[in-house]
Design an enzyme around this catalytic site. Structure first.
Site, PDB file in Angstrom:
ATOM      1  N   TYR A  46      -1.205  33.790  -9.177  1.00 48.17           N
ATOM      2  CA  TYR A  46      -1.543  33.910  -7.752  1.00 48.17           C
ATOM      3  C   TYR A  46      -2.470  32.770  -7.314  1.00 48.17           C
ATOM      4  O   TYR A  46      -2.755  32.624  -6.136  1.00 48.17           O
ATOM      5  CB  TYR A  46      -2.248  35.237  -7.436  1.00 48.17           C
ATOM      6  N   HIS A 104       2.290  39.620 -17.458  1.00 44.41           N
ATOM      7  CA  HIS A 104       2.823  39.774 -16.103  1.00 44.41           C
ATOM      8  C   HIS A 104       4.276  40.271 -16.088  1.00 44.41           C
ATOM      9  O   HIS A 104       4.623  41.181 -15.344  1.00 44.41           O
ATOM     10  CB  HIS A 104       2.704  38.434 -15.373  1.00 44.41           C
TER      11      HIS A 104
HETATM   12  N1  LIG Z   1       2.832  42.784 -11.324  1.00 44.19           N
HETATM   13  C1  LIG Z   1       3.663  42.237 -10.475  1.00 44.19           C
HETATM   14  O1  LIG Z   1       4.709  41.697 -10.865  1.00 44.19           O
HETATM   15  C2  LIG Z   1       3.359  42.266  -9.012  1.00 44.19           C
HETATM   16  C3  LIG Z   1       4.360  41.954  -8.072  1.00 44.19           C
HETATM   17  C4  LIG Z   1       4.028  42.036  -6.722  1.00 44.19           C
HETATM   18  C5  LIG Z   1       2.748  42.425  -6.326  1.00 44.19           C
HETATM   19  N2  LIG Z   1       1.784  42.696  -7.262  1.00 44.19           N
HETATM   20  C6  LIG Z   1       0.414  43.112  -6.881  1.00 44.19           C
HETATM   21  O2  LIG Z   1       0.533  44.266  -6.045  1.00 44.19           O
HETATM   22  C7  LIG Z   1      -0.189  44.047  -4.826  1.00 44.19           C
HETATM   23  C8  LIG Z   1       0.421  44.832  -3.696  1.00 44.19           C
HETATM   24  O3  LIG Z   1       1.773  44.509  -3.488  1.00 44.19           O
HETATM   25  P1  LIG Z   1       2.290  43.611  -2.255  1.00 44.19           P
HETATM   26  O4  LIG Z   1       1.161  42.793  -1.749  1.00 44.19           O
HETATM   27  O5  LIG Z   1       3.537  42.953  -2.716  1.00 44.19           O
HETATM   28  O6  LIG Z   1       2.757  44.671  -1.175  1.00 44.19           O
HETATM   29  P2  LIG Z   1       2.136  45.975  -0.479  1.00 44.19           P
HETATM   30  O7  LIG Z   1       0.742  46.212  -0.888  1.00 44.19           O
HETATM   31  O8  LIG Z   1       3.145  47.081  -0.678  1.00 44.19           O
HETATM   32  O9  LIG Z   1       2.207  45.580   1.061  1.00 44.19           O
HETATM   33  C9  LIG Z   1       1.376  44.605   1.620  1.00 44.19           C
HETATM   34  C10 LIG Z   1       1.732  44.472   3.097  1.00 44.19           C
HETATM   35  O10 LIG Z   1       1.449  45.703   3.774  1.00 44.19           O
HETATM   36  C11 LIG Z   1       0.622  45.449   4.905  1.00 44.19           C
HETATM   37  N3  LIG Z   1      -0.284  46.608   5.045  1.00 44.19           N
HETATM   38  C12 LIG Z   1      -1.278  46.963   4.200  1.00 44.19           C
HETATM   39  N4  LIG Z   1      -1.894  48.086   4.630  1.00 44.19           N
HETATM   40  C13 LIG Z   1      -1.286  48.450   5.777  1.00 44.19           C
HETATM   41  C14 LIG Z   1      -1.480  49.510   6.687  1.00 44.19           C
HETATM   42  N5  LIG Z   1      -2.427  50.444   6.491  1.00 44.19           N
HETATM   43  N6  LIG Z   1      -0.644  49.587   7.783  1.00 44.19           N
HETATM   44  C15 LIG Z   1       0.327  48.669   7.964  1.00 44.19           C
HETATM   45  N7  LIG Z   1       0.553  47.627   7.133  1.00 44.19           N
HETATM   46  C16 LIG Z   1      -0.246  47.519   6.057  1.00 44.19           C
HETATM   47  C17 LIG Z   1      -0.102  44.173   4.586  1.00 44.19           C
HETATM   48  O11 LIG Z   1      -0.438  43.486   5.757  1.00 44.19           O
HETATM   49  P3  LIG Z   1      -1.815  42.669   5.954  1.00 44.19           P
HETATM   50  O12 LIG Z   1      -2.142  41.982   4.679  1.00 44.19           O
HETATM   51  O13 LIG Z   1      -1.487  41.743   7.065  1.00 44.19           O
HETATM   52  O14 LIG Z   1      -2.874  43.677   6.300  1.00 44.19           O
HETATM   53  C18 LIG Z   1       0.950  43.397   3.800  1.00 44.19           C
HETATM   54  O15 LIG Z   1       1.857  42.747   4.673  1.00 44.19           O
HETATM   55  C19 LIG Z   1      -0.107  42.515  -4.659  1.00 44.19           C
HETATM   56  O16 LIG Z   1      -1.000  42.044  -3.692  1.00 44.19           O
HETATM   57  C20 LIG Z   1      -0.366  42.077  -6.068  1.00 44.19           C
HETATM   58  O17 LIG Z   1      -1.754  42.159  -6.360  1.00 44.19           O
HETATM   59  C21 LIG Z   1       2.089  42.648  -8.594  1.00 44.19           C
END
Ligand SMILES: NC(=O)c1ccc[n+]([C@@H]2O[C@H](COP(=O)([O-])OP(=O)(O)OC[C@H]3O[C@@H](n4cnc5c(N)ncnc54)[C@H](OP(=O)(O)O)[C@@H]3O)[C@@H](O)[C@H]2O)c1
Length: 274
Positions: A46, A104
């Site tokens: 990241y 990862h």
């Molecule tokens: N291990 C892996 O392979 C892997 C893969 C993907 C992700 N990850 C980790 O998992 C974390 C979370 O997953 P993600 O970032 O892919 O997706 P997510 O958390 O499912 O969704 C993030 C999105 O949701 C929005 N959001 C958050 N809270 C909200 C609310 N209360 N109301 C409306 N919209 C909302 C955010 O907007 P804003 O930011 O504009 O508020 C952003 O666009 C990542 O950040 C990362 O740390 C790990």
């Protein structure tokens, strides 16, 4: 209910940081800490371990109260490279150790995840990291780690949301004492947030759809790590764990699962990420 591993107590909800980089990232992550988050997710790939470390070092909350997570990229699975990468992860944060370190992706075609795991075991015994686990590992991958090293991962971080509820993987993790963390727990805020089952339940409880989804994770015994930029969303997401869904509501949400429900085409059996 907090989740416990041998070396850590993990909170109900963590904070995702994908795309939170640089000075803006530091500000957003610091706000999350200030608002009550105590588990911060990150990864070498990241490019934000520096921002995470700066937020943690800013002293918003005591260092020992925060669980800082990072992950080993696929290109560094070879044992010595993996150890060097973990040292570099720690160095980038400016902290003297990380709390949780994950592989990862298994990248099974490369077949080096067992030696990567041996490096994580060594990193833990050297005090570079307190606890170790995996991400995107299928049962067959974890079985091999256990058979070949005798050490079971403490955590498995996987894609998990109502369109992809991962019942089998969750059952496997639970049976092996592994904490399941959910990435993209709200489906990256895609069409899931307009699903009529979810909007109906949200209306009945007078809460947001995102909060219903996160409360469902908690009921499943899963630890979600939503990423959110604004303080209002961060607070909403943190508070969701206290919303009480009925068994019938939990079942209706789990019933939204689809075989092709992944947000992106990333099946760990074949997906390669370096
Ligand atoms: N291990 C892996 O392979 C892997 C893969 C993907 C992700 N990850 C980790 O998992 C974390 C979370 O997953 P993600 O970032 O892919 O997706 P997510 O958390 O499912 O969704 C993030 C999105 O949701 C929005 N959001 C958050 N809270 C909200 C609310 N209360 N109301 C409306 N919209 C909302 C955010 O907007 P804003 O930011 O504009 O508020 C952003 O666009 C990542 O950040 C990362 O740390 C790990």
């Amino acid at each position: 209910m907090p989740h416990t591993t041998e070396h850590l107590t993990l909170p109900d909800v963590g904070f995702g940081t994908y795309r939170l980089n640089g000075a803006d990232g530091v500000e957003t992550i610091s706000r999350a800490l200030q608002g009550g988050y105590r588990l911060i997710d990150s990864a070498f790939n990241y490019e934000n371990e520096g921002a995470v470390g700066a937020a943690v070092r800013s002293g918003v909350v005591p260092r020992e109260d925060v669980i800082v997570t990072s992950k080993l990229p696929g290109r560094h699975h070879a044992h010595d490279q993996a150890l060097a990468c973990i040292e570099e992860s720690v160095y980038r944060t400016g902290l003297d150790h990380l709390d949780l370190y994950l592989i990862h992706w298994p990248n099974p075609a490369r077949d080096q995840y067992v030696e990567a795991w041996q490096a994580l075991i060594e990193a833990r015994s050297r005090g570079l990291v307190r606890e170790i686990g995996v991400s995107n590992f299928l049962p067959e991958h974890i079985d091999r780690l256990v058979t070949e090293t005798g050490v079971t991962p403490a955590v498995n971080q996987i894609e998990l949301h109502p369109y992809f509820p991962q019942a089998d993987q969750r059952a496997y993790d639970t049976a092996h004492g592994i904490v399941t963390q959910a990435w993209s727990p709200i489906g990256r805020a895609n069409e899931l947030l307009r699903d009529p089952v979810l909007t109906g339940i949200a209306e009945d409880h007078g809460v947001s759809v995102v909060q219903v989804i996160l409360a469902w994770h908690t009921r499943l015994g899963v630890l979600p790590i939503p990423k959110a930029s604004s303080p209002d969303r961060q607070r909403q997401n943190l508070e969701a764990a206290t919303i009480e869904l009925s068994d019938a509501e939990v079942d209706r949400i789990s019933g939204l699962g689809r075989p092709d429900g992944r947000t992106a085409d990333q099946d760990p059996a074949v997906y390669e990420e370096l």
